[in-house]
Design a protein around this motif. Structure first.
Motif, PDB file in Angstrom:
ATOM      1  N   TRP A  80       0.767  -1.300   0.119  1.00 30.48           N
ATOM      2  CA  TRP A  80      -0.271  -0.014  -0.091  1.00 30.48           C
ATOM      3  C   TRP A  80       1.044   0.839  -0.240  1.00 30.48           C
ATOM      4  N   LEU A  86       1.879   2.047  -3.330  1.00 31.13           N
ATOM      5  CA  LEU A  86       1.453   2.199  -4.149  1.00 31.13           C
ATOM      6  C   LEU A  86       1.024   3.726  -3.996  1.00 31.13           C
ATOM      7  N   THR A 115      -0.417   5.012  -9.452  1.00 30.75           N
ATOM      8  CA  THR A 115      -1.304   3.836  -9.159  1.00 30.75           C
ATOM      9  C   THR A 115      -2.515   5.053  -9.712  1.00 30.75           C
ATOM     10  N   GLU A 126       1.086  -6.000  -4.165  1.00 35.26           N
ATOM     11  CA  GLU A 126       0.550  -4.182  -4.937  1.00 35.26           C
ATOM     12  C   GLU A 126      -0.629  -4.544  -6.374  1.00 35.26           C
ATOM     13  N   LEU A 183      -3.725  -3.066  -6.533  1.00 32.53           N
ATOM     14  CA  LEU A 183      -4.192  -1.186  -7.199  1.00 32.53           C
ATOM     15  C   LEU A 183      -5.529  -2.394  -8.647  1.00 32.53           C
TER      16      LEU A 183
END
Lengths: 401, 236
Positions: free
Chosen positions: A11, A14, A21, A328, A332
């Motif tokens: 997180w 991101l 992102t 990740e 997303l």
């Protein structure tokens, strides 16, 4: 590494790259929204047709001349038979105990004219029962009654569009029209209702069946509509109809019987297929988003080589590094899916509010499919870059090579 | 009574070569080295002599082409990469010249990384890192991002990261290379303090003066250990 730490670490990665992102999130969201919007159109069409059929009533059966095997093909509109269905066949059908009303139909086109104005119109010849079976009402005048079976009764009920085109604003009831040269008196104008089962009732004229027989010089019926006394008796009625027709047609059951349910089921099958197809086309945008994720993930892995090297130097295994990059992507895609769902449902609701006559609705399976496809594609397309990251040599990665 | 020396690291006939372009380049040649627990060792030599490769070999970041490397009497060359990663995590701490801190993480989060990889809970991590930060005098910098810290503070965070797992071995590759003289000295004194507490300290450096502070000094030339001077020899 604890799973919650894994999620937190991904997180942080991101939110550190907000633009990257954001753009990937929009790509996934567009894919999900497209699937939802397009399938809602297909589902809307299906619901619209279902509503049209429901308006006709569930206790209606349609008998077509000719045998058409129903093995999953399209709904038979015209039968194919050397032997016609006749008015006498229809009269015999009235005797079946479960049948409440019978409307035999002869169909053809006639040139309607009134005081120099004329137009070609689909003309249905039927009994008075057609009004109750098709739930047709008149806005002016009256329907004809079964007494009008007398061929001497040259009367007609016309659709609202025809009335407007031939008579304008004057009252049409009581006026005489010419149907391909024959005179018919207008006794009623149909209430405006729009299309029903593909026929625009506003542009039609209905005359007694015997008059149609004379007008078109043919005793052959286009079809027979039956209304049952109660739903649930379709099977019994079908058996009795076949028995009756076999007796009357020298042992041949050369008719096709359509029930409301079978028609709806056929339409449902076709429209579900259409909806799934357009959903699949929309899902292509999710695949495109997947390629974007893969591309950007490769760039991200290349830019974070030293971080990967450091993690390995600190004791991260290759699997742990792979998992970090996969999570990740999963995060997303999950956010993209959430935004896509909000957009898809939001836009569908706005559209449904703006066009209330068309029942837009997102089918449950489309929601489920768009979520699963997006997550699957996200994982599939990030697997390669994540594995690439996992394979990095720590010494070279620490140097940024 | 003098405490008996225990061999922690044993390198036997280690060779390592890289292919650069089309030419193989041998960077370690028949290296034999035994390092005892609690040793303070400096590795010096000109650029390209194989110092960092030897350090990476000891830290199990690299594998030898042949030869044997035993850590605490267990072979590290026959085990797979996953097992080597776990061994590295539990026994080795790295300190790099350019710190290698992750820019998006705070000093605290950077120092917590090895504990996080070991699956230790956030509460215990925080307590351990606070304890180490307090010892290193950077507790008030815990919430700072690397870009908000000075060079000396960055290296202290990196040392804290290397210390939190309480490793047996600290490997420092030019730990003062990016620091001014004062900060460099502070960092060296800190590392020496850790060594005095029992951690084996192995440091690669170009700086002769810094190297001379170690109890044992290795000099490497062209992939070979050409000089190995122990403290007792130096004293004599």
């Amino acid at each position: 590494m604890l799973l919650q730490d894994n999620w937190r670490y991904s997180w942080q990665a991101l939110i550190r790259h907000k633009l990257r992102t954001g753009l990937l999130l929009i790509a996934v969201a567009i894919g999900v929204t497209s699937v939802l919007l397009l399938t809602s159109l297909g589902e809307g069409a299906r619901l619209f047709i279902e509503k049209e059929f429901s308006a006709m009533g569930h206790e209606v059966m349609i008998v077509l001349p000719g045998k058409k095997e129903t093995t999953g093909g399209a709904v038979p509109i015209y039968g194919n038979s050397p032997r016609d269905l006749t008015i006498d066949d229809a009269i015999a059908m009235e005797k079946i105990s479960t049948v409440k009303a019978v409307a035999p139909i002869i169909a053809g086109t006639s040139l309607l004219s009134y005081q120099g104005k004329s137009r070609e119109v689909i003309t249905l010849g039927s009994s008075a029962d057609i009004f109750s079976i098709r739930k047709l009402t008149v806005s002016h005048g009256r329907q004809f009654t079964n007494k009008s079976k007398d061929p001497g009764q040259a009367v007609c009920v016309i659709g609202s569009t025809i009335k407007q085109q031939l008579f304008g604003n004057i009252n049409a009831v009581g006026k005489w029209l010419r149907f391909s040269g024959q005179r018919f008196r207008v006794i009623g104008v149909l209430q405006e209702r729009g299309e029903s089962m593909g026929l625009d009732m506003r542009q039609m004229a209905i005359i007694p069946i015997q008059s149609a027989e004379t007008l078109f010089d043919s005793p052959a019926l286009f079809r027979v509509l039956l209304e049952l006394k109660q739903s649930g008796s379709e099977k019994y009625t079908e058996e009795k109809l076949i028995e009756l027709i076999k007796k009357r047609h020298d042992g041949e059951d050369d008719i096709t019987i359509l029930t409301q349910n079978s028609l709806m089921s056929s339409f449902n099958n076709i429209l579900n297929l259409v909806t799934a197809s357009i959903g699949a086309i929309a899902a292509i945008s999710l695949v495109v988003a997947g390629f974007l994720i893969m591309n950007v993930s490769y760039v991200s892995v290349a830019r974070r080589k030293q971080e990967i090297g450091l993690l390995k130097a600190l004791g991260a295994t290759s699997n742990e590094v792979r998992l970090l990059f996969l999570i990740e992507s999963l995060l997303l895609v999950s956010f993209g899916v959430i935004v896509g769902l909000i957009l898809g449902y939001g836009l569908t609701n706005i559209a449904a509010f703006m066009w209330p006559t068309f029942p837009l609705a997102i089918p449950w399976w489309a929601t489920l499919a768009s979520i699963s496809i997006a997550l699957f594609i996200g994982l599939l397309f990030s697997w390669l870059p994540a594995s690439h990251a996992a394979k990095h040599d720590p010494v070279l990665a620490l140097r940024g090579n | 009574m003098k405490k008996a020396k225990v061999a922690l690291i044993e390198l036997q006939n280690i060779n390592k070569s890289y292919v650069i372009g089309e030419q193989p380049l041998q960077v370690l040649k028949q290296v034999n080295l035994t390092i005892n627990k609690g040793d303070y060792l400096s590795i010096m030599g000109p650029s390209g002599s194989g110092k960092s490769t030897l350090l990476n070999m000891i830290g199990m970041l690299d594998r030898p082409d042949n030869g044997e490397y035993k850590l605490a009497n267990k072979s590290t060359v026959t085990i797979n990469e996953e097992a080597r990663a776990l061994l590295r995590r539990d026994h080795v701490g790295f300190i790099f010249q350019n710190f290698h801190l992750i820019p998006r993480l705070t000093a605290q989060e950077n120092a917590e990384l090895p504990l996080m990889l070991a699956g230790i809970s956030a509460k215990i991590r925080r307590a351990r890192v606070n304890n180490v930060f307090a010892r290193l005098g950077i507790l008030d910098r815990a919430a700072h991002l690397p870009k908000q810290l000075s060079g000396g503070q960055l290296q202290r965070v990196a040392i804290a990261r290397a210390m939190v797992m309480e490793p047996d071995i600290l490997l420092a590759d030019e730990p003062t290379g990016n620091l001014d003289q004062r900060s460099g000295l502070e960092v060296i004194e800190l590392l020496e303090e850790l060594n005095q507490q029992g951690i084996t300290l192995i440091m690669v450096t170009h700086d002769q003066q810094l190297g001379n502070r170690a109890n044992r000094q290795l000099t490497m030339v062209d992939g070979k250990i050409t000089q190995d001077i122990s403290a007792n020899v130096i004293a004599r």
